[in-house]
Design a protein around this motif. Sequence first.
Motif, PDB file in Angstrom:
ATOM      1  N   ALA A 141     -45.610   6.708  60.034  1.00 42.61           N
ATOM      2  CA  ALA A 141     -46.732   7.522  60.492  1.00 42.61           C
ATOM      3  C   ALA A 141     -46.457   8.985  60.146  1.00 42.61           C
ATOM      4  CB  ALA A 141     -46.926   7.354  61.993  1.00 42.61           C
ATOM      5  N   ALA A 142     -47.444   9.837  60.361  1.00 38.61           N
ATOM      6  CA  ALA A 142     -47.300  11.251  60.032  1.00 38.61           C
ATOM      7  C   ALA A 142     -46.148  11.898  60.785  1.00 38.61           C
ATOM      8  CB  ALA A 142     -48.606  11.981  60.317  1.00 38.61           C
ATOM      9  N   ASP A 143     -45.821  11.381  61.979  1.00 38.40           N
ATOM     10  CA  ASP A 143     -44.723  11.952  62.769  1.00 38.40           C
ATOM     11  C   ASP A 143     -43.357  11.362  62.416  1.00 38.40           C
ATOM     12  OD1 ASP A 143     -44.818   9.399  63.859  1.00 38.40           O
ATOM     13  OD2 ASP A 143     -45.360  10.062  65.879  1.00 38.40           O
ATOM     14  N   GLY A 144     -43.323  10.475  61.427  1.00 35.11           N
ATOM     15  CA  GLY A 144     -42.065   9.887  60.991  1.00 35.11           C
ATOM     16  C   GLY A 144     -41.696   8.585  61.656  1.00 35.11           C
ATOM     17  N   SER A 145     -42.480   8.133  62.630  1.00 31.79           N
ATOM     18  CA  SER A 145     -42.197   6.837  63.263  1.00 31.79           C
ATOM     19  C   SER A 145     -42.572   5.701  62.319  1.00 31.79           C
ATOM     20  CB  SER A 145     -42.972   6.707  64.575  1.00 31.79           C
ATOM     21  OG  SER A 145     -44.374   6.815  64.350  1.00 31.79           O
ATOM     22  N   VAL A 146     -41.868   4.594  62.429  1.00 28.25           N
ATOM     23  CA  VAL A 146     -42.088   3.465  61.530  1.00 28.25           C
ATOM     24  C   VAL A 146     -43.330   2.693  61.952  1.00 28.25           C
ATOM     25  CG1 VAL A 146     -41.128   1.304  60.640  1.00 28.25           C
ATOM     26  CG2 VAL A 146     -39.628   3.270  61.033  1.00 28.25           C
ATOM     27  N   LEU A 147     -44.188   2.417  60.984  1.00 25.83           N
ATOM     28  CA  LEU A 147     -45.369   1.597  61.218  1.00 25.83           C
ATOM     29  C   LEU A 147     -45.028   0.135  60.954  1.00 25.83           C
ATOM     30  CD1 LEU A 147     -47.987   3.862  59.412  1.00 25.83           C
ATOM     31  CD2 LEU A 147     -47.716   3.587  61.882  1.00 25.83           C
ATOM     32  N   GLY A 148     -45.941  -0.751  61.264  1.00 26.78           N
ATOM     33  CA  GLY A 148     -45.711  -2.177  61.049  1.00 26.78           C
ATOM     34  C   GLY A 148     -46.124  -2.618  59.650  1.00 26.78           C
ATOM     35  N   THR A 149     -46.365  -3.895  59.531  1.00 26.57           N
ATOM     36  CA  THR A 149     -46.815  -4.483  58.267  1.00 26.57           C
ATOM     37  C   THR A 149     -48.151  -5.168  58.503  1.00 26.57           C
ATOM     38  OG1 THR A 149     -45.614  -6.545  58.722  1.00 26.57           O
ATOM     39  CG2 THR A 149     -44.456  -4.841  57.451  1.00 26.57           C
ATOM     40  N   ASP A 150     -48.775  -5.602  57.422  1.00 28.04           N
ATOM     41  CA  ASP A 150     -50.063  -6.291  57.486  1.00 28.04           C
ATOM     42  C   ASP A 150     -50.017  -7.453  56.511  1.00 28.04           C
ATOM     43  OD1 ASP A 150     -52.720  -7.147  57.385  1.00 28.04           O
ATOM     44  OD2 ASP A 150     -53.562  -5.131  57.327  1.00 28.04           O
ATOM     45  N   ASN A 151     -50.155  -8.672  57.026  1.00 29.78           N
ATOM     46  CA  ASN A 151     -50.126  -9.848  56.156  1.00 29.78           C
ATOM     47  C   ASN A 151     -51.144  -9.757  55.032  1.00 29.78           C
ATOM     48  OD1 ASN A 151     -48.269 -10.789  57.975  1.00 29.78           O
ATOM     49  ND2 ASN A 151     -49.418 -12.596  58.610  1.00 29.78           N
ATOM     50  N   TYR A 152     -52.251  -9.098  55.310  1.00 35.26           N
ATOM     51  CA  TYR A 152     -53.334  -9.006  54.337  1.00 35.26           C
ATOM     52  C   TYR A 152     -53.473  -7.599  53.772  1.00 35.26           C
ATOM     53  CZ  TYR A 152     -54.492 -13.565  56.216  1.00 35.26           C
ATOM     54  OH  TYR A 152     -54.433 -14.886  56.607  1.00 35.26           O
TER      55      TYR A 152
END
Length: 420
Positions: A141-152
């Motif tokens: 994310a913009a703040d450096g936190s890790v985002l998830g994934t998306d199967n699609y």
Amino acid sequence: MKKFLLLVLACLALVACSNDDNTTNSDIDYSKLPQEFPFSILKTLNGVNIINGGFGSGATAHPAQKEEFYVITDRAPNVAYSNGIKILVPDFTPTIMHFKINASGNIEVIKYIKLKNPSGQPITGLPNPVGMGSTGEVAYAADGSVLGTDNYGLDSESIVAAKDGTFWVSDEYGPHIVHYNADGVELERISPIGVNTGTRKLPAVFAKRRPNRGMEGMCMTPDGKMLVGTMQSTMYVPTKALATNTTLTRIVTFDLATGQTKQYLYKQDGGASDSVCDITPISNTEFLVIERDGNFGSVGGLKKVYRINLSNASDVSGTDLTAVDGMKINGKTLEQSTWDEINTAGLKPVTKTLAVDLVSKIGYEHDKFEGIVYLGNNKLVVFNDDDFGVADDGAGNPKTKTLPKTGKQDKGTMYIVDIQ
């Protein structure tokens, strides 16, 4: 209605590249061109306006209406960060824009089509999880936190509008070729053997695409029988360290009726940092292909279109499509082999001749020239990817993406040029 900034530099009649009829359409009034349309702002981050742009990663003509086009965004506004990217608008959905040049000669947005999963829910541009098309991309994310994934999730880069009203889209993850219905709902996902999506497959070697440089271009042959996809850069076959032929990339064809694939070699003029982007058909065997670097055209950038022909090129598929390293020459992969070794083995790349150099022809200013549509009669439509008007400040934060010649924020632009 959200609007898309398009600049047309010539008042020419448009013809859809997927039509067999290459006559011009003289019924459209182009006297009001060029025109500029304002974008809405998706978000303002640290004083930087992220615009509702990005259209131009890929382009295609409407298969029946000569004055209508479709353009597509990539995954989302983003900048490089750490071992991956910051996605500045994490819930952004890759989107198709349908527009036309109306009877008054104005560029008119018809509608936006957001891409959706098979259940009809909007997808994101987040990376796929392991086993479903990932090569280790990490989204922040913009703040450096890790985002998830998306199967699609999709990093969409090219689009084809079929005569039945559906769309085919290719991307830089899997790489995937995804079939969507007219409303953007996924119908089928075609990925390399070993990637856990769909039943129809691409050869396993394509899963070794370089991160962020997957299937950058794709078109359909005029007879509607074949998809033709271009990989952006040399794939990491067998590994990043050993893939030393940095001017070699691949073209893959996919027979829509049988699922049969063929592979061809393409020899780039540049090297590892340059890109083979969109592809548009002239005939069932002849195509136009983008080669570009990452520089702005006004500061010496490489922005060329080549006319290529598959007719006399060698199919380098090999006998085992499940082989993760593909065909080999004397125990070496094609990406490990020199062009002399490839020629000695009797393998021929596609033929290519220069169709147009946009910098010398029209003083092309943009960096990411990524969408082309052939209109017939040696006329070509060209689109740029404006990156949603943002660039990387070098520290993992966004800054306004500006054109060096004018100092203005880069925005999606449409040109029409003559080719050789």
